[in-house]
Scaffold this motif. Sequence first.
Motif, PDB file in Angstrom:
ATOM      1  N   GLN A 129     -28.172 -17.652  42.954  1.00 32.61           N
ATOM      2  CA  GLN A 129     -27.002 -18.341  43.500  1.00 32.61           C
ATOM      3  C   GLN A 129     -26.747 -19.673  42.804  1.00 32.61           C
ATOM      4  N   ALA A 130     -27.794 -20.379  42.408  1.00 34.37           N
ATOM      5  CA  ALA A 130     -27.617 -21.636  41.671  1.00 34.37           C
ATOM      6  C   ALA A 130     -26.944 -21.364  40.326  1.00 34.37           C
ATOM      7  N   GLU A 131     -27.335 -20.295  39.653  1.00 29.69           N
ATOM      8  CA  GLU A 131     -26.720 -19.945  38.367  1.00 29.69           C
ATOM      9  C   GLU A 131     -25.258 -19.538  38.558  1.00 29.69           C
ATOM     10  N   ILE A 132     -24.969 -18.780  39.598  1.00 23.93           N
ATOM     11  CA  ILE A 132     -23.580 -18.400  39.882  1.00 23.93           C
ATOM     12  C   ILE A 132     -22.742 -19.639  40.179  1.00 23.93           C
ATOM     13  N   GLN A 133     -23.294 -20.545  40.956  1.00 29.47           N
ATOM     14  CA  GLN A 133     -22.575 -21.784  41.267  1.00 29.47           C
ATOM     15  C   GLN A 133     -22.325 -22.595  39.993  1.00 29.47           C
ATOM     16  N   GLU A 134     -23.289 -22.639  39.107  1.00 30.70           N
ATOM     17  CA  GLU A 134     -23.136 -23.381  37.847  1.00 30.70           C
ATOM     18  C   GLU A 134     -22.031 -22.786  36.977  1.00 30.70           C
ATOM     19  N   GLN A 135     -21.973 -21.471  36.906  1.00 35.99           N
ATOM     20  CA  GLN A 135     -20.970 -20.815  36.065  1.00 35.99           C
ATOM     21  C   GLN A 135     -19.590 -20.774  36.721  1.00 35.99           C
ATOM     22  N   ALA A 136     -19.557 -20.787  38.043  1.00 32.57           N
ATOM     23  CA  ALA A 136     -18.313 -20.812  38.831  1.00 32.57           C
ATOM     24  C   ALA A 136     -17.307 -19.722  38.444  1.00 32.57           C
TER      25      ALA A 136
END
Length: 159
Positions: free
Chosen positions: A116-123
Amino acid sequence: GYTGAPITFHTPNGRYLKDKEAAQAIAEQLTQAGLNVKLQVDEWGTMLDLVKSGKVDGMYFWGRSDTTLDGSMMRDWFHTGSTWVTYSDKKIDAAIEKALPVVNPERRRQAFSELQAEIQEQAPWIFLWSQFDIYGVNKQLRWEPRGDEQFALGAAAWK
């Protein structure tokens, strides 16, 4: 890298509570931010076909309940080749594949937290709000809504 080219923003009309109105407000905010947004209001079946076939251009207004808990939403919405996604990233794919088979609760929580942190970073999405269902029921009906917003009426009964 935005060049000013028009971006089509698809929205259904009548699929979600105030969907068209919410999309109009979002399109206006994006326009104020300098994007050239063209709002396209689609009948739900048309929009569903566009997204499912991978032929939707630009961006789209979409909602989803999660029917099988944590893993399905991540896989169905962020893994390359899934039916409902045009987004693709090898790092996200690898993180999903790493997290899905983990059964130890603490390690699973950690794997999904990292994902989820990676998804949030890539947006790849603009996460806006959670819309909750509202139900009206008869006092003579024994029924409890499910957390995944699915209607399991087989468990309902009249008193």
